[in-house]
Design an enzyme around this catalytic site. Structure first.
Site, mmCIF file in Angstrom:
data_model
loop_
_atom_site.group_PDB
_atom_site.id
_atom_site.type_symbol
_atom_site.label_atom_id
_atom_site.label_comp_id
_atom_site.label_asym_id
_atom_site.label_seq_id
_atom_site.Cartn_x
_atom_site.Cartn_y
_atom_site.Cartn_z
ATOM 1 N N ASP A 140 0.816 -1.236 -0.050
ATOM 2 C CA ASP A 140 0.033 0.016 -0.153
ATOM 3 C C ASP A 140 1.029 0.957 -0.012
ATOM 4 O OD1 ASP A 140 -1.904 -1.927 0.488
ATOM 5 O OD2 ASP A 140 -3.008 -0.782 1.818
ATOM 6 N N LYS A 203 -6.732 3.166 -3.392
ATOM 7 C CA LYS A 203 -7.178 3.238 -1.870
ATOM 8 C C LYS A 203 -7.361 5.018 -1.545
ATOM 9 C CE LYS A 203 -5.220 2.167 2.623
ATOM 10 N NZ LYS A 203 -3.904 1.291 3.099
ATOM 11 N N LYS A 239 -10.112 0.148 -2.449
ATOM 12 C CA LYS A 239 -10.170 0.201 -0.797
ATOM 13 C C LYS A 239 -10.351 1.341 -0.190
ATOM 14 C CE LYS A 239 -6.673 -1.342 2.788
ATOM 15 N NZ LYS A 239 -5.456 -1.802 3.010
#
Lengths: 303, 494, 306
Positions: A140, A203, A239
Site C-alpha cells: 500500500d 485506496k 479500498k
C-alpha cells in the site's frame, strides 16, 4: 523508466460535481438491507477487511495478536470467513507473514514513507523491495501529494510506475490520501493517474488524515475505475480506508459498489475495507442476526 | 482476472446476478383507513348530497383501499358557502399573525404524523415510499411552515401596495403529488387570508382527507378549508360556481385551457400550473456521471408523473455514446415494484388509464420507428407498472418528443452546438422547466437565460423548495407557486 | 419629380439674395397634409387590405386612416417575434436610454401632438396636459429600465446545497388593444411598461383617436427603438380584438377597456395558447407593478460545491 505506461491527459478527465456526488451517495444510504441480504453482506464485509495496525507503538507481540484475530474472528464460529489481509508497517511484515503461515490471509504492507510520502523515490523503492522481500503480498503505497498538488503529475506518475515495478508479484494499492487533495475533481484525476501508472487497487486514505474514506470520495473513485475498465478492459480494485468502523456503513459501501461497478467487483479480490475496529462490529451484527439479541463488545475479542 | 482484449462490448457491467436486496417493506400495520370518506365541509365530515361514493384503489395491487364521496354541484355549493362565511366572518378578520399560528400548527402536526402520511400517499398513489417519506411529506410540512410566516408580513412582499386577500379560492389538484399539491395550494391561500375549497384528484384523495383531520386537530376555524372529493365534473362545478373568486388549477394543459375558457368574462382570477416537455441538455464538458444521475432524477422520479420532468434528453453528439451507455447501466440498478418497499425506485403507475396512455405512446414510438430500450428488471404481476424506458434515435418531429407522456419514458436526442440545443429546447408549446449540464459557468448563464421556461436546473434537476417560485411560461401555465412570488395569486393589490 | 427639383432650385437661389424672393408672386401657403399609415417592423406601410376609414371632426375630414386587416396584424406579430429576443437581450441601460430618447423626441414634437389631439376634438388645455403626461410617463419608465429587476428578483434560501435565484424575464410578444379615450397618453402608458420589460408589442390604436399613434410611431422611429419592437396598427377594435387574443405566437394580450363582451371574447380566445390576459380600465397606473404584468419569473438552481 522501464514502464511502458503512458501518462494520460488529466485535463480530459471527466469533471465531478460535488453536490451531485453527495446526493448520489446519500441515496445509497437509503437502501434498506434486511434479512438474508444483510447476512450475505456482513459475510462479504468480513471477507473484505484488511485488518490493520499502523501505530508507532506496534510491536511483534501486537502484530501476532492481530494475526491471530485475523485467522480466528470468532472462536465459537469457525464457519465465518477470515479477513482478506493483515496490513502492517514494513518492519512487521516478517512477523505477520510468520503468524499467518498456512492461512489464505495476505500480508499487506504500507510503504513509500507512509503516511506522508515525504522521502526520495530511491528510498521509497528500497522500502518497497524490502517489504516484498520480507514476504508482503500487497504493497500500500502513498502518492506524493505535494507534487500532485503542485501540478507535477509526471513525477507522481513515474513514481507509482517505479513502485509498481519494484513490487514484482506483489499487488500494488495506491493511496491517494483524498483528505489532502482538496476537491473531488482532484480525486478523480489522481485515480486516473494511478490506474494508468499501474495500480492494482486505488485506496482512499492512510487513516492518518481527516477526512479519511467517505462515501462520496469512494463513489468518485469507483466511477473512475468503471471508466478505466471500459477504456482498457483492465479491472482495478478499490479500498476505502479509515473511518469505516460500523457494519451499517460498510454495507452502504457494498450497495454503492454493487450499483456502480456491478457484481464482478463484489469480492475481496476487487474490494477491501481498510479498518481496525470494523470486524468486531460486523461480528456483533452477525450474532444479532443469528440470535435476535443486540450484542455487547465485551463478548468479542479486542485485538 | 483482467478481461481479454476483446471489444468494449464485452466490458459490460453486470448488475443482474449475485447479491440482491431482500424485500424491505415499510410497515403499514398501524395505518388505519376508514371504509368511507365523506366531504370535509365547514369543519365537519359531511355525506355527499347524492349519497354516492366511489372507490379509490391501490395502483400497486389494483385493489380498492376505501370509498370516497362523489361530490356534485350541491356539495360544491355547500362548501363554497362555508368558505364564504368563514372568509367573511372569521378568517379575513383575524389578525394576520394569528392566521399564521394556525398554519404553523398544521405544519407541526404534519411533521408528527409524517410517516403515516407517507405510507398512505404511497398506498393511494403508487409512489415509492422513499420519495413520499423523503420528498413529498417533508416538503408538505415545509410549505405550511414557510407560508405561515408570511401571514403577518405581506406588506413587505408588495411594497407601496395595500394587500388584501382575494376571497374564496377554488383549488383543483392532480394525482402526481397529492398532498404536496394540496399544501402548495392551501398554505399560501390561507396565509394571505383566503379561504379554500379543495378538490383532490379522483385517484388520490386519501391524504387530502387525512389532511382534513389535521385541520380539525389544529382547531382551524370551520369553513376555512373545505375538501370535496370527486372526478372532473366535481372540479368543473367548482370552476363554475359563481361565488368563487379565484381558481387555482394544477393539471394538464388541455384541462387548463378549458378552465381558462370557462372563466372567460366571469371576472374570476385564475392561476394555472400545467404540462411540460422539458429538455435536459447535457454538454460534452459536463460532469457526466452526475449528469446521468440528473437525467435519472429528471425522468424516473415519481414514475415520470411530473409536469416538470426532464422528458427530453438533449445530449451533445461527442458524448452521446457515453451518456447513453451510463444511463442504461444506471437504469439496470433501478428497482421497479412495491411502492412500500424502501428499496423501490420506481413505484406503480398511478392508474390503469395512465398506464394505457403511456403504453399508447410506447406503441406510437415503435410505429414511428424510434428505438425503444427498457431495463431488464422484473415487475409485479398485478397492478400497473412500466419499466424505465428510453427512446433513442428520435427527431424533433417525433410525437414522443413533442407530447407529454407523463411516465418513465425518456426521448433521447442529440445536438452539436449550443444554439442548436437552445433552439430544440425551446421548440415546444410548453415552458415549465429545463435542465443544463456543463462545467462552464458562462455557458450556464447563457443557456439558462435563453431557455424559455419558469424553472431551470443547472447541474441538478427536479429540486423543489417552498422558498423557490415554480411555474410555467407559455402553455405550461400562468402564475407562480412557492416563494414570495407564489403569494401573488392569492392577494389583491391596490 | 421635376417640379420638386424646381422648388428646390428656387429655394437655393432664394438664399442668394432677397431680390429673387421678392420676385416670387405671393400666394397662400397650402399646408401639406399627412398620410397616416401603419407602423410595422420599423416601416410605414399602408394596410395590405387597402381599406380606410375617414376620421372627421366638425364635419371635415381630418384624415383617411388605414383600417388594418388581420393580415397586417399577422405581419406585425412576425416582426414583433423576430425583434423580441434581440430587444430582450439589449442591456437595461440601453433600454433606459432609448426610452428616455423617446421622451426627448416627443418633447421636441410637443406642439404637433397638441395640434393633432385638438384636430381630433380634444380641447387645448387637456391636450397640452396629455402630451406633458405622456412625456413624463416615458421618463418615468426610462428610469425603471434598470431597476424593476431588483424589485422583483429574489435569492431564495432553499434548504439544500444550491444557489437559487428568481429573475423577471419578458413574457414575449404582447398584443395591446389601446384605450379608446386617450389617443396619446393611453397609448404611451401601455406601450412603455411592456417594452421596458423587454417585450415587443403589436398595438391597435384608439379607433376614435388614432392619429397620435402613428405620429408616435414616427417618434419611436427616430428614437433608436429597433424595428419590430413596437408595431402600431389603426383599425376597428371589434374586428381585430379576437385576432389579438387568439394568435398562437402572442404570449400576452392587454385589453384597455370595459366592454364585457370584448373581455369575454378575448379571454376565451386567449385560452388557445394559455395567453396571459391583462385588462386595464380607469386611471393609467405608473410603476413597476404595471411592468410586472408582462413579466415572467424564472427560477434557476445551481449546486454550491467545489
Amino acid at each position: 523508466m522501464a514502464s511502458t505506461a503512458k501518462l494520460p491527459n488529466l485535463n480530459q478527465v471527466s469533471r465531478v460535481d460535488q453536490v451531485g456526488v453527495e446526493e448520489r451517495a446519500a441515496r445509497f444510504c437509503a437502501r434498506s438491507i434486511k434479512n438474508e441480504s444483510k447476512q450475505e453482506a456482513l459475510m462479504m464485509v468480513l471477507s473484505m477487511i484488511d485488518l490493520t495496525t499502523l501505530e508507532g507503538q506496534d510491536t511483534p507481540g501486537k502484530v501476532t495478536q492481530l494475526c491471530h484475530k485475523a485467522r480466528h474472528l470468532n472462536a465459537a464460529r469457525p464457519e465465518l470467513p477470515t479477513v482478506a489481509a493483515v496490513c502492517v508497517y514494513p518492519t512487521m511484515v516478517a512477523v505477520a507473514k510468520k503468524a499467518l503461515t498456512g492461512s489464505n490471509i495476505h500480508v499487506a504492507s504500507v510503504a513509500t514513507a507512509f503516511p506522508s510520502g515525504m522521502s526520495t523515490t530511491k528510498i521509497k523503492l528500497e522500502e518497497t523491495r524490502m517489504a516484498v522481500a520480507a514476504g508482503a503480498d500487497e504493497i500500500d503505497m502513498v502518492i506524493s501529494r505535494g507534487a500532485f498538488l503542485q501540478g507535477d503529475t509526471r513525477f507522481v506518475f513515474d513514481e507509482i510506475a517505479q513502485v509498481k515495478e519494484a513490487c514484482g508479484k506483489a499487488h500494488l494499492k495506491v493511496i491517494l490520501e483524498t483528505g489532502e487533495l482538496g476537491t473531488l475533481d482532484q480525486v478523480r484525476r489522481a485515480s486516473v493517474l494511478a490506474m494508468h501508472a499501474g495500480a492494482d487497487f486505488i485506496k482512499t486514505s492512510t487513516g492518518k488524515v481527516q477526512p479519511a474514506a467517505t462515501l462520496p470520495v469512494t463513489l468518485v473513485m469507483l466511477q473512475a475505475i468503471r471508466d478505466y475498465y471500459h477504456e482498457t478492459g483492465r479491472m482495478v480494485g478499490m479500498k476505502p480506508a479509515g473511518g469505516i468502523s460500523k457494519a451499517k456503513l460498510a454495507i452502504h459501501y457494498l450497495v454503492m459498489l454493487r450499483e456502480t461497478l456491478g457484481n464482478a467487483w463484489l469480492t475481496p479480490v476487487w474490494f477491501r475495507f481498510g479498518a481496525s475496529s470494523l470486524a468486531n462490529d460486523v461480528l456483533m451484527q452477525i450474532e444479532k442476526q443469528r440470535t435476535g439479541v443486540y450484542q455487547s463488545l465485551d463478548y468479542f475479542s479486542l485485538d | 482476472m483482467t478481461s481479454k482484449k476483446q471489444g468494449k462490448e464485452s466490458r459490460k457491467l453486470d448488475f443482474s446476478t449475485g447479491w440482491d436486496y431482500a424485500p424491505a417493506p415499510q410497515s403499514s400495520a398501524d395505518i388505519t383507513l376508514a371504509k368511507r370518506y365523506k366531504h370535509f365541509i365547514n369543519g365537519k365530515f359531511v355525506a355527499p348530497a347524492n349519497g354516492k361514493y366511489f372507490s379509490t384503489i391501490n395502483p400497486a395491487t389494483a385493489r380498492p383501499l376505501a370509498k370516497v364521496a362523489a361530490g356534485n354541484a350541491r356539495d360544491i355549493d355547500k362548501a363554497v358557502k362555508a368558505a364564504r362565511a368563514a372568509y367573511r366572518n372569521v378568517w379575513s378578520k383575524m389578525a394576520p399573525a394569528e392566521r399564521g399560528k394556525y398554519l404553523f400548527r398544521v405544519a407541526r402536526i404534519i411533521q408528527e404524523r409524517s410517516r403515516e402520511f407517507a405510507v398512505i400517499e404511497s398506498l393511494d398513489g403508487g409512489k415509492p415510499i422513499r420519495e413520499s417519506r423523503d420528498v413529498d411529506i417533508p416538503l408538505v410540512a415545509a410549505h405550511f411552515f414557510y407560508n405561515a410566516g408570511w401571514a403577518d408580513k405581506l406588506n413587505y412582499a408588495f411594497p407601496t401596495r395595500s394587500v388584501k386577500p382575494v376571497g374564496v379560492a377554488g383549488q383543483i389538484i392532480p394525482w402526481n403529488f397529492p398532498l404536496l399539491m394540496a399544501a402548495w395550494k392551501i398554505a399560501p391561500a390561507l396565509a394571505c387570508g383566503n379561504t379554500v375549497v379543495l378538490k383532490p384528484a379522483e385517484t388520490t384523495p386519501l391524504t387530502a382527507m387525512k389532511l382534513a383531520e389535521v385541520m380539525q386537530d389544529a382547531d382551524l376555524p370551520p369553513g376555512v378549508v373545505n375538501i370535496v372529493t370527486g372526478a372532473g365534473d366535481t372540479g368543473a362545478a367548482l370552476v363554475q360556481h359563481p361565488d368563487v373568486d379565484k381558481i387555482a388549477f394544477t393539471g394538464s394543459t388541455q384541462v387548463g385551457k378549458q378552465i381558462q375558457r370557462q372563466l372567460a368574462g366571469t371576472g374570476k382570477r385564475y392561476s394555472l400550473e400545467l404540462g411540460g416537455k422539458a429538455a435536459n441538455i447535457v454538454f460534452a464538458d459536463a460532469a457526466i456521471d452526475q449528469a446521468v444521475e440528473g437525467i435519472v432524477n429528471g425522468i424516473f422520479f415519481n414514475q415520470g408523473h411530473v409536469c416538470c420532468a426532464g422528458s427530453r434528453l438533449l445530449v451533445q453528439e461527442s458524448v452521446a455514446e457515453e451518456v447513453i451507455r451510463k444511463l442504461k447501466d444506471r437504469m439496470e440498478t433501478l428497482i421497479v415494484g412495491d411502492p412500500l418497499d424502501k428499496n423501490t425506485d420506481i413505484g406503480a403507475i398511478n392508474s390503469k388509464e395512465q398506464l394505457e396512455r403511456i403504453n399508447a405512446y410506447l406503441k406510437i414510438g415503435a410505429e414511428e420507428g424510434v428505438q425503444v430500450y427498457q431495463s431488464s428488471c422484473a415487475v409485479p404481476d398485478t397492478g400497473f407498472w412500466c419499466r424505465p424506458t428510453l427512446f433513442t434515435g428520435v427527431a424533433q418531429s417525433n410525437r414522443v418528443v413533442q407530447e407529454e407522456i407523463f411516465g418513465p419514458v425518456l426521448a433521447v436526442q442529440t445536438f452539436r452546438t449550443v444554439n442548436e440545443a437552445i433552439a430544440k429546447s425551446n421548440n415546444t408549446p410548453y415552458g415549465l422547466s429545463g435542465g443544463v449540464w456543463t462545467d462552464k459557468g458562462a455557458k450556464i448563464f447563457k443557456v439558462t437565460r435563453d431557455i424559455r421556461a419558469g424553472v431551470i436546473w443547472a447541474n441538478t434537476f427536479n429540486k423543489f423548495d417552498p422558498t423557490s417560485p415554480f411555474g410555467g411560461y407559455k402553455e405550461s401555465g400562468i402564475g407562480r407557486e412557492g416563494g414570495l412570488h407564489g403569494l401573488e395569486p392569492y392577494v389583491t393589490l391596490n | 419629380m421635376a417640379a420638386k427639383y424646381t422648388v428646390s432650385a428656387k429655394r437655393t437661389s432664394a438664399k442668394v439674395g432677397k431680390k429673387t424672393r421678392r420676385a416670387t408672386p405671393k400666394t397662400k401657403n397650402v399646408p401639406v397634409a399627412k398620410t397616416y399609415k401603419l407602423y410595422i417592423n420599423g416601416k410605414f406601410p399602408r394596410t395590405e387590405s387597402g381599406r380606410y376609414f375617414k376620421l372627421e371632426h366638425k364635419g371635415k375630414v381630418v384624415a383617411n386612416v388605414c383600417q388594418a386587416s388581420r393580415k397586417d396584424f399577422r405581419e406585425a406579430v412576425v416582426a414583433a417575434r423576430a425583434a423580441q429576443k434581440g430587444w430582450a437581450s439589449a442591456s437595461a441601460f440601453l433600454k433606459g436610454q432609448i426610452l428616455y430618447r423617446i421622451a426627448e423626441m416627443l418633447e421636441g414634437r410637443h406642439q404637433q401632438f397638441v395640434d393633432e389631439l385638438q384636430a381630433q376634438g380634444v380641447l387645448k388645455a387637456p391636450a397640452e396636459a396629455e402630451v406633458d403626461q405622456a412625456i413624463d410617463c416615458l421618463v418615468h419608465y426610462a428610469g425603471w429600465a434598470d431597476k424593476y429587476q431588483q424589485i422583483f428578483s429574489a435569492v431564495n434560501p432553499v434548504a439544500s446545497s444550491h444557489f437559487n435565484f428568481s429573475v423577471p424575464e419578458p413574457t414575449g410578444v404582447v398584443s395591446l388593444l389601446a384605450p379608446q379615450r386617450s389617443g396619446l397618453l393611453g397609448l404611451v402608458a401601455n406601450i412603455a411598461p411592456a417594452i421596458v420589460g423587454g417585450n415587443t408589442v403589436v398595438v391597435l390604436a384608439s379607433q376614435r383617436l388614432p392619429l397620435c399613434a402613428i405620429s408616435f410611431a414616427e417618434v419611436l422611429h427616430s428614437s433608436d427603438v429597433p424595428g419590430g419592437v413596437v408595431n402600431i396598427l389603426t383599425g376597428a377594435t371589434d374586428e381585430l380584438a379576437g385576432q389579438f387574443a387568439s394568435h398562437m405566437d402572442v404570449n400576452a394580450v392587454i385589453y384597455c377597456g370595459t366592454s364585457k363582451q370584448t373581455i369575454t371574447e378575448i379571454e376565451e380566445q386567449a385560452a388557445n395558447n394559455v395567453k396571459r390576459v391583462i385588462t386595464r380600465a380607469g386611471k393609467y397606473a405608473h410603476g413597476p407593478y404595471t411592468i410586472k404584468d408582462t413579466l415572467e419569473i424564472k427560477t434557476t438552481w445551481h449546486p454550491v460545491g467545489a
